[in-house]
Design an enzyme around this catalytic site. Structure first.
Site, short mmCIF file in Angstrom:
data_model
loop_
_atom_site.label_atom_id
_atom_site.label_comp_id
_atom_site.label_asym_id
_atom_site.label_seq_id
_atom_site.Cartn_x
_atom_site.Cartn_y
_atom_site.Cartn_z
N ASP A 2 0.81 -1.30 -0.08
CA ASP A 2 0.04 0.04 -0.02
C ASP A 2 0.90 1.48 -0.11
OD1 ASP A 2 -1.31 -2.09 0.92
OD2 ASP A 2 -2.15 -1.11 2.76
N GLU A 33 -10.75 -2.19 4.42
CA GLU A 33 -9.04 -1.90 4.89
C GLU A 33 -8.89 -0.41 4.08
OE1 GLU A 33 -6.61 -5.93 5.01
OE2 GLU A 33 -6.73 -5.05 2.73
C1 FRU Z 1 -3.73 -3.53 2.59
C2 FRU Z 1 -3.19 -3.94 4.20
C3 FRU Z 1 -3.44 -3.19 5.08
C4 FRU Z 1 -2.52 -3.41 6.03
C5 FRU Z 1 -1.24 -3.37 5.21
C6 FRU Z 1 -0.22 -4.61 5.83
O1 FRU Z 1 -3.23 -4.19 1.60
O2 FRU Z 1 -3.58 -5.47 4.13
O3 FRU Z 1 -4.97 -3.30 5.69
O4 FRU Z 1 -2.38 -2.20 6.70
O5 FRU Z 1 -1.94 -3.94 3.98
O6 FRU Z 1 0.75 -4.56 5.02
#
Ligand code: FRU
Length: 514
Positions: A46, A228
């Site tokens: 992300d 998320e």
């Molecule tokens: C989204 C996610 C978020 C988390 C991160 C962990 O892709 O699952 O929810 O904070 O990636 O790397």
């Protein structure tokens, strides 16, 4: 990525050590994008903490510097003067005794509400999820907490707050990805937080104490997976302000796996009310996820997503890095068929990358038309098509190895599509090959399409950005032959292509030392 979190975070340092030992596959420079951000090496997911400050766009990102698969998360860091040429910076935040550094956001604390500023300095404040992999095994419902870090040197170095964490989970396993914005209605910081199957809003005068305001969405929108990486911001349409709530979802996207849904509605500083319960997607393709927007770019709203999908992100065949970000996209609102939709269009900065276009006019398509004059040998180009009467058509991109990517429009189904089944390597995951579709939301007879091709990706923006689709693909050679075909027949008043070239590196400011 719930399953993955449990799998990898659960293994914790053992997985990290194993990843470190895993041999690095042969390098794949042919798939390194020319104008999309990738870290020089290792795993990325992300975009995090995106903020514009003092002439630099800061992109932080979920990063595992110890390997090419997801592992103990850090915040990597890159800066750009123009959203196009990125310079990777030293890691901004590394795991500590509270856990891995999961996704979050960063803001300019102009009035020093945090008190982190010293001698009149404006602090940048980052707020992120601390994910504790040890506690996840014994007490998962309390393993995600939110913490602060601040920078007093315009984002170059970051100090974690000694009072971390500042917000603990009330007993929710998936309690993460705080997106904090200044809310003018309440004159407080507003946190939009993904809490499993809903969004929870919190407010704070100073980042350190948080009060729950409301919840949204347990019964609304798509729920094929965990919610998320949310975002909340206003956009104006015809003089009226609407609030857009972005909610990333994994899995459960329209073409499988992870994807970005959104709601359009009203926000009074405390509660979000959607205009209706229609599920809408910011991008229908399989490869845009965790997309959120930059802070401090008003009146523009600039969005960047991670160009992959949790279904196969850990297996894509690039080396020594894994994953790229999308191009920067400017968000807007538009009405179509009685609904208000988010539009995504390539940020205007991208025009700086384009060589002089080659344009064909009045291209009548019935039998296949070879667009040899529009060919760009690098395979990195922008293609624009415009027709006053849209009908079914295919655009075929191919190479001498017999690989092809087919995209176009199916009038009977009123769908755009991208088919990557024969576009190169697919065997690394059974979930990868596919023909993916997106509804056409525009109702006009005519249509415009803009496509951005890079070494291993295409981003399609149709009808002024009402429908967007992002796909990655891994051909043996660039897909440079272009062919249009249409059984029904149609005419494009204009088809043009322009090579896209990376910015000279000299234009990138240096922040910190590598
Ligand atoms: C989204 C996610 C978020 C988390 C991160 C962990 O892709 O699952 O929810 O904070 O990636 O790397």
């Amino acid at each position: 990525m719930k399953k993955l979190t449990l799998l990898l975070a659960g293994l914790g340092l053992a997985a990290a050590a194993q990843a470190q030992r895993a041999p690095v596959p042969p390098a794949t420079p042919q798939w390194r994008p020319a104008y999309h951000f990738t870290p020089a090496a290792h795993w990325m997911n992300d975009p995090n903490g995106m903020v514009f400050y003092q002439g630099a766009y800061h992109l932080f990102f979920q990063y595992y510097p110890g390997g090419m698969v997801w592992g103990p998360m850090h915040w990597g860091h890159a800066t750009s003067p123009d959203l196009l040429s990125w310079r990777e910076q030293p890691v901004a935040l590394a795991p500590d005794s509270l856990g891995y550094i999961f996704s979050g956001s960063a803001v300019v604390d102009r009035n020093n509400t945090s008190g982190f500023g010293k001698n009149g300095q404006v602090p940048l404040v980052a707020i992120f999820t601390h994910h504790d992999p040890k506690r996840e095994k014994t007490d998962p419902a309390h393993s995600q907490r939110h913490s602060l870090a601040y920078s007093l040197d315009a984002g170059q170095t970051w100090t974690k707050y000694v009072g971390n964490p500042v917000l603990k989970s009330p007993g929710i396993v998936d309690f993460r990805d705080p997106k904090v914005t200044w809310n003018e209605q309440t004159k407080k910081w507003l946190m939009t937080l993904a809490t499993k199957d809903r969004i929870t809003f919190y407010s704070s005068p100073n980042f350190k104490t948080w009060t729950k305001e409301s919840e949204f969405g347990a019964q609304l929108g798509a729920h094929g997976g965990v919610w998320e990486c949310p975002d909340l911001f206003p956009l104006v349409l015809n003089g009226k302000t609407y609030w857009v709530l972005i909610v990333n979802l994994n899995p459960g996207g329209p073409n499988g796996g992870s994807a970005t849904q959104y709601f359009v509605g009203d926000f009074d500083g405390h509660t979000f009310k959607p205009l209706n319960n229609k599920t809408k997607w910011a991008d229908y393709g399989p490869d845009e996820y965790a997309g959120v927007t930059f802070a401090n770019t008003a009146p523009r709203r600039i969005f960047l997503g991670w160009m992959s999908n949790w279904e196969y992100a850990n297996q894509v065949p690039t080396s020594p890095w894994r994953s790229a970000m999308t191009i920067p996209r400017e968000l807007g609102l538009r009405q179509a068929g009685g609904e208000i939709y988010l539009t995504s269009t390539p940020a205007r900065e991208l025009t700086k990358l384009a060589a002089a276009p080659t344009t064909l006019q009045n291209v009548a398509v019935k039998a296949p038309v070879d667009l040899a004059r529009l060919r760009v040998p690098s395979g990195k180009f922008r293609l624009d098509l415009k027709t006053s009467q849209l009908a079914s058509f295919d655009l075929v991109l191919s190479n001498a190895a017999g690989e092809e990517l087919v995209l176009g429009f199916d009038k009977a189904k009123n769908e755009y599509f991208i088919d990557r089944r024969k576009a190169g390597q697919t065997s690394f995951s059974p979930k990868f090959a596919g023909r993916h579709v997106a509804p056409r939301l525009a109702t006009a007879a005519g249509a415009d399409l803009t496509l951005f091709f890079d070494a291993a990706s295409v981003e399609l923006f149709a009808d002024g950005g009402l429908t967007a689709m992002t796909e990655i693909f891994f051909p043996a050679q660039p897909l440079t032959n272009l062919r249009l075909r249409s059984a029904a027949g149609l005419t494009f008043q204009r088809v043009s292509s322009a090579a896209l070239r990376p910015q000279p590196a000299g234009q990138v400011p240096v922040v910190g030392q590598r």
